[in-house]
Design a protein around this motif. Structure first.
Motif, short mmCIF file in Angstrom:
data_model
loop_
_atom_site.label_atom_id
_atom_site.label_comp_id
_atom_site.label_asym_id
_atom_site.label_seq_id
_atom_site.Cartn_x
_atom_site.Cartn_y
_atom_site.Cartn_z
N PHE B 476 0.63 -1.39 -0.15
CA PHE B 476 0.08 0.11 -0.09
C PHE B 476 0.87 1.38 0.22
O PHE B 476 1.85 1.35 0.70
CB PHE B 476 -0.90 -0.15 1.08
N TYR B 477 0.27 2.13 -0.72
CA TYR B 477 0.96 3.59 -1.02
C TYR B 477 -0.42 4.62 -0.81
O TYR B 477 -1.43 4.13 -1.09
CB TYR B 477 1.70 3.61 -2.13
N ALA B 478 0.06 5.76 -0.47
CA ALA B 478 -1.05 6.93 -0.58
C ALA B 478 -1.64 6.69 -1.87
O ALA B 478 -2.77 7.27 -1.99
CB ALA B 478 -0.39 8.30 0.06
N GLN B 479 -0.73 6.55 -2.81
CA GLN B 479 -1.28 6.99 -4.03
C GLN B 479 -2.03 5.76 -4.80
O GLN B 479 -2.52 5.99 -5.97
CB GLN B 479 -0.29 7.35 -4.99
N GLY B 480 -1.82 4.54 -4.22
CA GLY B 480 -2.46 3.34 -4.76
C GLY B 480 -2.04 2.17 -4.11
O GLY B 480 -1.50 2.04 -2.97
N THR B 481 -2.01 0.84 -4.85
CA THR B 481 -1.61 -0.22 -4.15
C THR B 481 -1.40 -1.38 -5.28
O THR B 481 -1.39 -0.92 -6.38
CB THR B 481 -2.96 -0.84 -3.40
N ASN B 482 -1.40 -2.59 -5.17
CA ASN B 482 -1.21 -3.50 -6.03
C ASN B 482 -2.46 -4.34 -6.22
O ASN B 482 -3.05 -4.48 -5.46
CB ASN B 482 -0.10 -4.48 -5.88
N LEU B 483 -2.70 -5.18 -7.32
CA LEU B 483 -3.56 -6.10 -7.37
C LEU B 483 -2.69 -7.42 -7.63
O LEU B 483 -1.89 -7.47 -8.60
CB LEU B 483 -4.55 -5.86 -8.58
N TYR B 484 -3.08 -8.56 -6.97
CA TYR B 484 -2.48 -9.68 -7.14
C TYR B 484 -3.52 -10.68 -7.38
O TYR B 484 -4.33 -11.08 -6.66
CB TYR B 484 -1.57 -10.08 -5.77
N PHE B 485 -3.17 -11.44 -8.63
CA PHE B 485 -4.43 -12.04 -9.25
C PHE B 485 -3.83 -13.75 -9.10
O PHE B 485 -2.54 -14.02 -9.65
CB PHE B 485 -4.63 -11.88 -10.64
N ILE B 486 -4.56 -14.53 -8.57
CA ILE B 486 -4.03 -16.03 -8.28
C ILE B 486 -5.28 -16.69 -9.09
O ILE B 486 -6.57 -16.82 -8.83
CB ILE B 486 -4.23 -16.67 -6.83
N PHE B 487 -4.85 -17.59 -10.09
CA PHE B 487 -5.80 -18.37 -10.89
C PHE B 487 -5.51 -19.60 -10.98
O PHE B 487 -4.31 -20.24 -11.03
CB PHE B 487 -5.90 -17.78 -12.33
N ILE B 488 -6.53 -20.40 -10.71
CA ILE B 488 -6.60 -21.87 -10.72
C ILE B 488 -7.47 -22.43 -11.84
O ILE B 488 -8.45 -22.19 -11.77
CB ILE B 488 -6.91 -22.28 -9.11
N MET B 489 -6.95 -23.39 -12.45
CA MET B 489 -7.71 -23.84 -13.61
C MET B 489 -7.23 -25.38 -13.82
O MET B 489 -6.07 -25.83 -13.44
CB MET B 489 -7.77 -22.94 -14.57
N PRO B 490 -7.86 -26.07 -14.86
CA PRO B 490 -7.21 -27.19 -14.97
C PRO B 490 -5.89 -26.85 -16.08
O PRO B 490 -5.84 -26.06 -16.72
CB PRO B 490 -8.27 -27.80 -15.97
N MET B 491 -4.96 -28.08 -15.84
CA MET B 491 -3.60 -28.06 -16.41
C MET B 491 -3.80 -27.72 -17.84
O MET B 491 -4.84 -28.61 -18.51
CB MET B 491 -3.16 -29.34 -15.94
#
Lengths: 564, 564
Positions: B476-491
């Protein structure tokens, strides 16, 4: 000795005549003055060994109208082309405009201006209306190999504004002073580079009225030159404000920048943190007009809550204790004060005189508690931020200071300093008028080398001249701080001064201080950059220069040590 | 549905045989495992529509010994020259060494390694003993135009370690893992670049014993890959640690760096703040081995006071409220929590299952208070620093969270997260073994664009596959943040996966997210750099590349998008 100071010199208290050299060399507002106090003058006279009779006004007050015979090196075709870009009303070639916009506020500038001389002046001055004008001007200058440079607030103390090689000076403040976007969600404001400090801060403080914001904001950047500096100038010269220990340096405050360069224009991205390779936003910070023209920038802003401000002042038995306390504050993990300043022995003695404390019952109390003149050192500061945060900072500062032998001095000295914090530069023309030179140099030091630099530079100065040499640290980091040297001595000629001053810079660097903490490089420090950074790092800067400015038109003549 | 999860798949729980592909693709310690919990598996099965029978081990477990027939492109003269520099014992050309040190931990790496294939491998692996060895190797490679790259902790997820073009890989951790100087006055430590996270942190935590220091210290940098990452790697890839909201990103933590480049070696200066032009220290951050080899660096350290740590967890009725609270915390001027994490709806539901809260009386309580599954969102965090500071942060976090509709959840979820914070990557090989793919992508966003990116990327994924897609913000920052995507699907197969994953990256960038917040660029993001930064900024990076590495030998093959 006190008798000597009773007879105050006749300070000049009328605004300089428009069009004179004095109107250029004078600090700040034409009708702004801060005359040296009797106490301050007494210290100067004692230290320099000057009688009242010595304090007489010299002949060089710069009251003559600006006039010079430096030819304009631009052709009439060039002038027509530039006028076609910005319009006739936004271009000037008169003697006064050319000198005004080629002068900064370095002691060297002032010495020259006092004698009614001009040397490196731009051929013409343009007032771009927007970034398109800037792009067209830079493209034209690039094509024709005409020097181009920027005039922001005009308060450079590093000869950054000299019109070396003539050419074009772009004045950013005339038109390019608008707000592009205020973004409360992101706590940023995007402005044109020429907006001046007070206008910028006023907008932010009144964000609810100005922008319909939910909160009031502050930019958090208050260099001593605040009133006469532009937001763009803060970033391209890497300035620091008086509240930088909390808010950060200009370096930290800028989120993104938009540049016009000879090889194209671009805007860096606004993300708060990225891992997408070396950041071009960083590469442009501190480029001092050598890579291109900063036309717009997005800055961080902070909630403005002056109701939470908590001031403090402490006296320490000696400099070592004050430094130790400042280090422990900076490393204490309780958050930083916004303002933190520690004054060395000589500056403390002057401050006690300036603030009228010396000789009072308060002074007696301090002496009885072991705080002896000639040894004691003053700390003053201020905490800002959220209420509980600011209160905790003040409380923990107190704990650290007491553990280092400090005595609480109430908020008085801090408030005195705060009230006059932008006014001290006005004393310079007064002192210069009566034959006394006052100048400053500053450096960055790691904690483990602070005393070595401080002692070495003081010795260098004191061995050579009878001078007041006051030093303070005013920008704090867990890893170190700055040292700010103010030296006061009898007036010298330009060449004599230059030799002495360059010697001090060498002494700073030889003792391990940086070439600058926040004044920047300009042409003053330029020749010393290679030795300071090393050839390998200078070659990196030169590679960037070649990339952005293959014809060497951007602020040429030794800035950053890139040419000449 | 719960019946399906009762029958746990037979996870592999024995260390891979030395010398196998599996020993390379496996995360972390050979005997380290964290098998997916029944709750987690249940969510996956439900979302992906998989029966127990679907969860069977596939044929590609990578258990075969590493063997390949990729010829060594170096001549015997080259090999002799390199051996003469580092000594025979510090050079390897066996199949295993070459593949190991040319592989990272990107899903793409793992898919390939599972099938027992190697593609871009270094011709030889060297273990330099010191910076002189590195200088000699780089000089030799420069002269002979042989590719050279660095292997640090080996946890790159951006294909940063691929041995494109063969050549030499320098393994930094074998010998170059020493402390050069611990400087308590300056609160810095100078280390060789190959020192690994845990060794580094252990030294600092025990500074009184190790260095005779007055305090214990922390480096403040804990990426999820902490145990398998090097200090040098943190800086050249611009990593972020789990406590970055307080301590800063690797970008902020590095004071100075020492590099060996094809055109010479240099060390940047150690000042805490300077105004001496663009900072070469900055220019090298994030250079990912493309400009030269980072051999040593000076890092900030912080007083280590775990006794002051204060944890907290909150549940919010929805994602919008959680984001609003996180923004108000980040902009509140009361100091930042060290850890702050908010999970979106899908991740919150998984977490409630993983932490065993779903279905308990606590869950019932939450539902009664309006915190409905499918809408509610979890925040957890931790405050560090001086005692009063940490206490005030926790208190003010509470005030903000309650104002945004949050309910305090005790410290339990935060402590659960903390305990397993480095272990989650172990689940990857388990899931891959049973035909389930799990990968992550991440981006940086300004506050005003967070929801747009979040929704857009989720939609992209969900429109294409039946997948779990969990998202959190964790830096976190005063100006924004990160988005962390975790995706799980068939191989999926390598090519199919690559197409899908590159599509997600495009969706991130098209919606206005950055190409990376803290994973770096490598060869994965390289091809997308020019479009993301723009041609003008890419040309700046290319100009630097030409300066440092005129023969394009440093980590060539598309890293940072500089070539190929």
């Amino acid at each position: 000795m006190s008798k000597q100071a009773e007879k105050t010199p006749e300070w000049i208290s009328t605004p300089p005549k428009p069009g004179t050299y004095r109107s250029i060399l004078k600090w700040g507002a034409p009708d702004g003055f801060k005359h040296p106090s009797a106490g301050f003058l007494k210290v100067i006279q004692q230290t320099l060994g000057l009688s009242d009779a010595d304090l007489k006004r010299g002949p060089d007050t710069g009251d003559q109208p600006v006039k010079h015979d430096i030819p304009c090196r631009l052709s009439s075709d060039d002038m027509a082309a530039l006028a076609a870009i910005v319009g006739e009303q936004n271009i000037a070639t008169d003697d006064y405009s050319r000198v005004l916009h080629s002068s900064g506020k370095a002691m060297e500038d002032l010495i020259q201006l006092r004698t009614g001389r001009a040397e490196h002046v731009a051929d013409c001055v343009v007032h771009p209306r927007d970034k398109k004008d800037v792009a067209a001007i830079v493209a034209y200058c690039h094509q024709k190999k005409v020097p181009a440079r920027v005039y922001g607030g005009g308060s450079s103390v590093t000869l950054g504004l000299d019109g070396v090689g003539g050419g074009v000076t772009l004045v950013m403040g005339t038109h390019m002073n608008r707000v592009i976007e205020f973004n409360e969600a992101n706590q940023t404001i995007t402005v044109e580079a020429g907006i001046m400090g007070p206008a910028y801060e006023e907008l932010l403080n009144n964000a609810p009225d100005r922008f319909g914001a939910s909160h009031r904001y502050t930019g958090g950047h208050f260099p001593q030159s605040f009133e006469y500096s532009s937001v763009g100038g803060w970033v391209v010269t890497l300035g620091s404000g008086q509240l930088s220990s909390y808010y950060g340096d200009a370096y930290d405050l800028v989120v993104s920048q938009e540049y016009v360069t000879p090889v194209g224009s671009f805007k860096t991205l606004d993300y708060p943190g990225t891992a997408t390779g070396p950041k071009v936003n960083d590469i442009m910070k501190g480029s001092e007009g050598c890579f291109g023209v900063l036309v717009g920038l997005t800055m961080k802003v902070f909630r403005y809550m002056p109701e939470n401000t908590r001031r403090f002042s402490y006296m320490f038995p000696d400099w070592e204790s004050a430094v130790k306390a400042a280090r422990n504050i900076s490393q204490g993990e309780f958050g930083m004060p916004s303002v933190l300043r520690i004054s060395d022995v000589e500056e403390t003695d002057v401050a006690m005189n300036m603030y009228g404390i010396a000789g009072t019952p308060a002074d007696t109390f301090l002496r009885l508690r072991g705080m002896k003149p000639g040894r004691r050192c003053l700390m003053l500061g201020q905490a800002d931020g959220e209420k509980g945060f600011a209160a905790n900072v003040k409380k923990k500062v107190g704990r650290v200071c007491r553990a280092c032998g400090g005595i609480y001095l109430t908020t008085y000295p801090a408030s005195k300093w705060f009230a006059s914090r932008f006014k001290d530069p006005y004393m310079r023309e007064d002192l210069n008028d009566i034959g006394i030179l006052i100048d400053t140099l500053e450096t960055s030091v790691t904690w483990d080398n602070l005393h070595h630099v401080h002692q070495g530079v003081r010795k260098y100065i004191k061995d050579r001249v009878r001078a007041v040499c006051m030093t303070h640290s005013s920008h704090f980091y867990a890893q170190g701080t700055n040292l700010y040297f103010i030296f006061i001595m009898p007036m010298a000629g330009a060449e004599e001064f230059r030799t002495f001053q360059r010697g001090i810079i060498d002494a700073i660097v030889e003792h391990g201080g940086s070439l600058s903490h926040h004044h920047g490089v300009g042409r003053m420090m330029g020749p010393k950059m290679e030795r300071h950074l090393g050839a390998e790092q200078m070659e990196v800067l030169r590679a960037l220069k070649r990339h952005f400015d293959p014809h060497n038109i951007m602020n040429p003549g030794g800035t950053l040590g890139l040419d000449g």
